[in-house]
Design an enzyme around this catalytic site. Structure first.
Site, PDB file in Angstrom:
ATOM      1  N   ASP A 194       0.866  -1.194   0.000  1.00 21.24           N
ATOM      2  CA  ASP A 194       0.000   0.000   0.000  1.00 21.24           C
ATOM      3  C   ASP A 194       0.893   1.232   0.000  1.00 21.24           C
ATOM      4  OD1 ASP A 194      -2.018   2.034   0.772  1.00 21.24           O
ATOM      5  OD2 ASP A 194      -3.266   0.292   1.252  1.00 21.24           O
ATOM      6  N   PHE A 224      -7.104  -4.717  -4.008  1.00 21.65           N
ATOM      7  CA  PHE A 224      -7.978  -3.609  -3.601  1.00 21.65           C
ATOM      8  C   PHE A 224      -7.443  -2.258  -4.077  1.00 21.65           C
ATOM      9  CE2 PHE A 224      -8.586  -6.657  -0.020  1.00 21.65           C
ATOM     10  CZ  PHE A 224      -9.964  -6.777  -0.055  1.00 21.65           C
ATOM     11  N   LYS A 264     -11.243   5.646  -5.993  1.00 23.60           N
ATOM     12  CA  LYS A 264     -12.662   5.250  -6.018  1.00 23.60           C
ATOM     13  C   LYS A 264     -13.664   6.401  -5.959  1.00 23.60           C
ATOM     14  CE  LYS A 264     -13.035   4.894  -1.025  1.00 23.60           C
ATOM     15  NZ  LYS A 264     -13.559   4.232   0.142  1.00 23.60           N
ATOM     16  N   SER A 317     -16.865  -3.149  -9.187  1.00 21.79           N
ATOM     17  CA  SER A 317     -17.875  -2.292  -8.568  1.00 21.79           C
ATOM     18  C   SER A 317     -19.196  -2.351  -9.321  1.00 21.79           C
ATOM     19  CB  SER A 317     -17.360  -0.855  -8.575  1.00 21.79           C
ATOM     20  OG  SER A 317     -18.386   0.019  -8.185  1.00 21.79           O
ATOM     21  N   TYR A 364     -14.400   6.586 -13.414  1.00 20.30           N
ATOM     22  CA  TYR A 364     -14.130   5.538 -12.425  1.00 20.30           C
ATOM     23  C   TYR A 364     -14.730   4.210 -12.898  1.00 20.30           C
ATOM     24  CZ  TYR A 364     -14.847   2.799  -8.146  1.00 20.30           C
ATOM     25  OH  TYR A 364     -14.885   1.783  -7.220  1.00 20.30           O
ATOM     26  N   LYS A 408     -12.936   0.510 -14.045  1.00 19.04           N
ATOM     27  CA  LYS A 408     -13.234  -0.832 -13.512  1.00 19.04           C
ATOM     28  C   LYS A 408     -13.632  -1.776 -14.654  1.00 19.04           C
ATOM     29  CE  LYS A 408     -12.524  -0.250  -9.099  1.00 19.04           C
ATOM     30  NZ  LYS A 408     -11.448  -0.954  -8.410  1.00 19.04           N
ATOM     31  N   ASN A 461     -17.762  11.741   0.165  1.00 24.93           N
ATOM     32  CA  ASN A 461     -18.639  11.722  -1.010  1.00 24.93           C
ATOM     33  C   ASN A 461     -19.840  10.834  -0.762  1.00 24.93           C
ATOM     34  OD1 ASN A 461     -16.826  13.099  -2.880  1.00 24.93           O
ATOM     35  ND2 ASN A 461     -15.527  11.296  -2.613  1.00 24.93           N
ATOM     36  N   GLY A 516     -25.693  11.998 -12.168  1.00 29.23           N
ATOM     37  CA  GLY A 516     -25.074  10.672 -12.299  1.00 29.23           C
ATOM     38  C   GLY A 516     -25.675   9.622 -11.384  1.00 29.23           C
TER      39      GLY A 516
HETATM   40  P1  NAD Z   1      -9.703   2.804   0.083  1.00 24.57           P
HETATM   41  O1  NAD Z   1      -9.319   4.055  -0.614  1.00 24.57           O
HETATM   42  O2  NAD Z   1     -10.027   2.878   1.526  1.00 24.57           O
HETATM   43  O3  NAD Z   1      -8.582   1.691  -0.133  1.00 24.57           O
HETATM   44  C1  NAD Z   1      -7.756   1.654  -1.271  1.00 24.57           C
HETATM   45  C2  NAD Z   1      -6.336   1.430  -0.801  1.00 24.57           C
HETATM   46  O4  NAD Z   1      -5.465   1.405  -1.942  1.00 24.57           O
HETATM   47  C3  NAD Z   1      -5.835   2.562   0.108  1.00 24.57           C
HETATM   48  O5  NAD Z   1      -5.208   2.003   1.243  1.00 24.57           O
HETATM   49  C4  NAD Z   1      -4.843   3.317  -0.760  1.00 24.57           C
HETATM   50  O6  NAD Z   1      -3.830   3.935   0.003  1.00 24.57           O
HETATM   51  C5  NAD Z   1      -4.329   2.200  -1.646  1.00 24.57           C
HETATM   52  N1  NAD Z   1      -3.771   2.667  -2.918  1.00 24.57           N
HETATM   53  C6  NAD Z   1      -4.291   3.593  -3.767  1.00 24.57           C
HETATM   54  N2  NAD Z   1      -3.480   3.748  -4.831  1.00 24.57           N
HETATM   55  C7  NAD Z   1      -2.435   2.891  -4.666  1.00 24.57           C
HETATM   56  C8  NAD Z   1      -1.287   2.590  -5.422  1.00 24.57           C
HETATM   57  N3  NAD Z   1      -1.034   3.227  -6.577  1.00 24.57           N
HETATM   58  N4  NAD Z   1      -0.423   1.665  -4.960  1.00 24.57           N
HETATM   59  C9  NAD Z   1      -0.663   1.037  -3.764  1.00 24.57           C
HETATM   60  N5  NAD Z   1      -1.738   1.288  -3.002  1.00 24.57           N
HETATM   61  C10 NAD Z   1      -2.617   2.205  -3.447  1.00 24.57           C
HETATM   62  O7  NAD Z   1     -10.936   2.172  -0.722  1.00 24.57           O
HETATM   63  P2  NAD Z   1     -11.882   0.962  -0.355  1.00 24.57           P
HETATM   64  O8  NAD Z   1     -13.233   1.514  -0.093  1.00 24.57           O
HETATM   65  O9  NAD Z   1     -11.238   0.101   0.640  1.00 24.57           O
HETATM   66  O10 NAD Z   1     -11.953   0.250  -1.782  1.00 24.57           O
HETATM   67  C11 NAD Z   1     -11.090  -0.806  -2.127  1.00 24.57           C
HETATM   68  C12 NAD Z   1     -11.356  -1.203  -3.558  1.00 24.57           C
HETATM   69  O11 NAD Z   1     -12.730  -1.518  -3.707  1.00 24.57           O
HETATM   70  C13 NAD Z   1     -11.069  -0.104  -4.578  1.00 24.57           C
HETATM   71  O12 NAD Z   1     -10.482  -0.687  -5.719  1.00 24.57           O
HETATM   72  C14 NAD Z   1     -12.446   0.440  -4.904  1.00 24.57           C
HETATM   73  O13 NAD Z   1     -12.500   0.970  -6.205  1.00 24.57           O
HETATM   74  C15 NAD Z   1     -13.310  -0.802  -4.782  1.00 24.57           C
HETATM   75  N6  NAD Z   1     -14.705  -0.498  -4.464  1.00 24.57           N
HETATM   76  C16 NAD Z   1     -15.014   0.241  -3.355  1.00 24.57           C
HETATM   77  C17 NAD Z   1     -16.337   0.545  -3.080  1.00 24.57           C
HETATM   78  C18 NAD Z   1     -16.719   1.392  -1.900  1.00 24.57           C
HETATM   79  O14 NAD Z   1     -17.821   1.931  -1.882  1.00 24.57           O
HETATM   80  N7  NAD Z   1     -15.870   1.540  -0.880  1.00 24.57           N
HETATM   81  C19 NAD Z   1     -17.369   0.083  -3.917  1.00 24.57           C
HETATM   82  C20 NAD Z   1     -17.021  -0.682  -5.030  1.00 24.57           C
HETATM   83  C21 NAD Z   1     -15.673  -0.983  -5.282  1.00 24.57           C
HETATM   84  N1  UFG Z   2     -26.563  10.446  -0.952  1.00 22.34           N
HETATM   85  C1  UFG Z   2     -27.180  11.513  -0.343  1.00 22.34           C
HETATM   86  N2  UFG Z   2     -26.403  12.405   0.318  1.00 22.34           N
HETATM   87  C2  UFG Z   2     -25.043  12.303   0.380  1.00 22.34           C
HETATM   88  C3  UFG Z   2     -24.426  11.221  -0.256  1.00 22.34           C
HETATM   89  C4  UFG Z   2     -25.222  10.313  -0.923  1.00 22.34           C
HETATM   90  O1  UFG Z   2     -28.399  11.641  -0.377  1.00 22.34           O
HETATM   91  O2  UFG Z   2     -24.379  13.168   0.989  1.00 22.34           O
HETATM   92  C5  UFG Z   2     -27.404   9.427  -1.599  1.00 22.34           C
HETATM   93  C6  UFG Z   2     -27.105   9.190  -3.064  1.00 22.34           C
HETATM   94  O3  UFG Z   2     -27.850  10.066  -3.879  1.00 22.34           O
HETATM   95  C7  UFG Z   2     -27.510   7.730  -3.208  1.00 22.34           C
HETATM   96  C8  UFG Z   2     -27.165   7.116  -1.844  1.00 22.34           C
HETATM   97  O4  UFG Z   2     -27.138   8.213  -0.946  1.00 22.34           O
HETATM   98  O5  UFG Z   2     -28.887   7.623  -3.399  1.00 22.34           O
HETATM   99  C9  UFG Z   2     -25.824   6.406  -1.806  1.00 22.34           C
HETATM  100  O6  UFG Z   2     -24.830   7.285  -2.300  1.00 22.34           O
HETATM  101  P1  UFG Z   2     -23.269   6.973  -2.107  1.00 22.34           P
HETATM  102  O7  UFG Z   2     -22.520   8.155  -2.635  1.00 22.34           O
HETATM  103  O8  UFG Z   2     -23.017   6.596  -0.696  1.00 22.34           O
HETATM  104  O9  UFG Z   2     -23.053   5.677  -2.977  1.00 22.34           O
HETATM  105  P2  UFG Z   2     -23.283   5.420  -4.534  1.00 22.34           P
HETATM  106  O10 UFG Z   2     -24.370   4.378  -4.638  1.00 22.34           O
HETATM  107  O11 UFG Z   2     -23.481   6.669  -5.273  1.00 22.34           O
HETATM  108  O12 UFG Z   2     -21.896   4.817  -4.997  1.00 22.34           O
HETATM  109  C10 UFG Z   2     -21.141   3.940  -4.178  1.00 22.34           C
HETATM  110  C11 UFG Z   2     -19.652   4.221  -4.392  1.00 22.34           C
HETATM  111  C12 UFG Z   2     -19.231   3.784  -5.757  1.00 22.34           C
HETATM  112  C13 UFG Z   2     -19.596   2.343  -5.931  1.00 22.34           C
HETATM  113  C14 UFG Z   2     -21.095   2.176  -5.768  1.00 22.34           C
HETATM  114  C15 UFG Z   2     -21.455   0.739  -5.930  1.00 22.34           C
HETATM  115  O13 UFG Z   2     -19.377   5.609  -4.254  1.00 22.34           O
HETATM  116  O14 UFG Z   2     -17.838   3.903  -5.867  1.00 22.34           O
HETATM  117  O15 UFG Z   2     -21.476   2.625  -4.480  1.00 22.34           O
HETATM  118  O16 UFG Z   2     -22.835   0.609  -6.054  1.00 22.34           O
HETATM  119  F1  UFG Z   2     -19.234   1.929  -7.141  1.00 22.34           F
END
Ligand code: NAD
Ligand code: UFG
Length: 355
Positions: free
Chosen positions: A32, A98, A102, A142, A166, A170, A215, A312
């Site tokens: 990481d 991972f 994101k 995702s 993004y 993926k 976000n 979006g």
């Molecule tokens: P996160 O940002 O908490 O974890 C990602 C980790 O990758 C971090 O520790 C970061 O420091 C590390 N990283 C980033 N760039 C790097 C690089 N170039 N080299 C080495 N390490 C690096 O995110 P998360 O929520 O734990 O998500 C993990 C994975 O799951 C991501 O690929 C994300 O796209 C995917 N994902 C997350 C969600 C979500 O809502 N959290 C949903 C769908 C998919």
């Molecule tokens: N929302 C609000 N207020 C906020 C944030 C979000 O009302 O401040 C609403 C959004 O409109 C949505 C729901 O809460 O209806 C969830 O929103 P999130 O931003 O928490 O999650 P998303 O579903 O938009 O997207 C997340 C991650 C993406 C991932 C996806 C997978 O951000 O990276 O889930 O379904 F790919």
């Protein structure tokens, strides 16, 4: 026991998965660069895993885009092989990938960073895996790549139609994985399409620690509850849903972590295969329902205001999790109430995250 390379293991989902993997007896090499995380997360993972865990958790600070850093990780895997006197000299048995960026909005503003870290980074990782004789991979994909889904619950066969850079990154990695798997025998790959991971380990010691203004809904609500932000903006009260707010499939991060263990076990036990699986609960909850559940968990009112829709967003995204259930013998077990209880345990004990 398998020797696993965990890229991005210090992050939100990675740290919880590392704990589950350590508890299952695996040896971990985490790579990481802390672009979006803190080394403290892994220190706490070791603490939660208990005495002796530190010997099974090898942490390397480095970047997946740098071949030298990847090589250091595979070398660390071979060192474990030597000490464990394993029959297989390849070093790393499987990778859980991972590491990546994101944030949807950031990806629109800085698309090249997303193509660089998510796509080039994955390409470098695959090249290092092939060079080191490791062909077993679990990839963090995702549900974002379904875009505006036609069918809800969404099956894996739904069209891949990303609507932001993004999501495109993926989808590109999933495509690259399919091409690599078709190019030579031996690849065992699972692309896991996560829905909305939330919550924290029930101890409250590890959890989600976003940089800056969150976000996502769940960390935003948590930060309002702990007094870091004034009120939640509910993005749209006029969606075609039961209460007019957006509906999502929230999945407890511990269920998600266990889903990774299940996928890994299936890959390690099987022949060449390529799995593409939704990881979600199959249950939708609206924004207003989540706010109410969080209020119950933290025992206080969460101020909110209904604003215009966020561009979006889709009205409703919910997984059809049937495929994961039958192939992995895995399904979610934790409720929205538990997601809120554990998320609050983390946020209230760590109001400023790991800082
Ligand atoms: P996160 O940002 O908490 O974890 C990602 C980790 O990758 C971090 O520790 C970061 O420091 C590390 N990283 C980033 N760039 C790097 C690089 N170039 N080299 C080495 N390490 C690096 O995110 P998360 O929520 O734990 O998500 C993990 C994975 O799951 C991501 O690929 C994300 O796209 C995917 N994902 C997350 C969600 C979500 O809502 N959290 C949903 C769908 C998919
Ligand atoms: N929302 C609000 N207020 C906020 C944030 C979000 O009302 O401040 C609403 C959004 O409109 C949505 C729901 O809460 O209806 C969830 O929103 P999130 O931003 O928490 O999650 P998303 O579903 O938009 O997207 C997340 C991650 C993406 C991932 C996806 C997978 O951000 O990276 O889930 O379904 F790919």
């Amino acid at each position: 026991m398998a020797r696993l390379l965990i890229t991005g293991g210090a992050g939100f989902i990675g740290s919880h998965t590392c704990l589950v993997l350590l508890e299952a007896g695996h040896e971990l090499v985490v790579l990481d660069n802390y672009a979006n995380s803190s080394p403290e997360a892994l220190r706490r993972v070791a603490e939660l895993a208990g005495p002796g865990a530190a010997n099974h958790l090898h942490v390397i600070e480095g970047d997946i885009r740098q071949p030298g850093d990847l090589e250091r990780a595979f070398t660390a895997g071979r060192a474990i092989t030597a000490s464990a006197q394993s029959a297989n000299a390849a070093g790393i048995d499987a990778v859980i990938h991972f590491a990546g960026l994101k944030a949807v909005g950031e990806s629109v503003a800085e698309p090249l960073r997303y193509w660089d870290v998510n796509v080039t980074g994955s390409r470098q990782l695959l090249a290092a895996m092939a060079a080191n004789g490791c062909r077993t991979l679990v990839f963090s994909s995702s549900a974002t790549l379904y875009g505006y889904p036609d069918t809800v619950p969404i099956p894996e066969s739904a069209p891949v139609c990303p609507i932001n850079p993004y999501g495109h990154s993926k989808a590109a990695v999933e495509r690259m994985l399919a091409d690599v798997a078709a190019s030579e025998p031996g690849w065992r790959i699972a692309s896991l399409r996560y829905f909305n991971p939330v919550g924290a380990h029930p101890s409250g010691r590890i959890g989600e620690d976003p940089n800056g203004i969150p976000n996502n809904l769940f960390p935003f609500i948590s930060q309002v509850a702990v007094g870091r932000r004034e009120q939640v903006q509910v993005f749209g009260g006029d969606w075609p849903t039961a209460d007019g707010s957006g509906v999502r499939d929230y999945i407890h991060v511990m269920d998600l972590a266990e889903g990774h263990l299940a996928a890994l076990e299936v890959l390690l036990a099987g022949e060449d295969q390529q799995l593409t699986l939704n990881l979600g609960s199959g249950q939708g909850h609206s924004v207003l329902e989540v706010i109410r559940a969080f209020e119950a968990a933290c025992g206080q009112r969460i101020p909110y205001v209904i604003t215009s829709r966020r561009s979006g967003d889709a009205a409703s995204t919910v997984a059809d999790p049937g495929h994961a259930k039958s192939l992995l013998s895995w399904q979610t077990s934790r409720t929205l109430q538990e997601m809120c209880r554990d998320g609050w345990a983390w946020q209230s004990a760590n109001p400023d995250g790991y800082r």
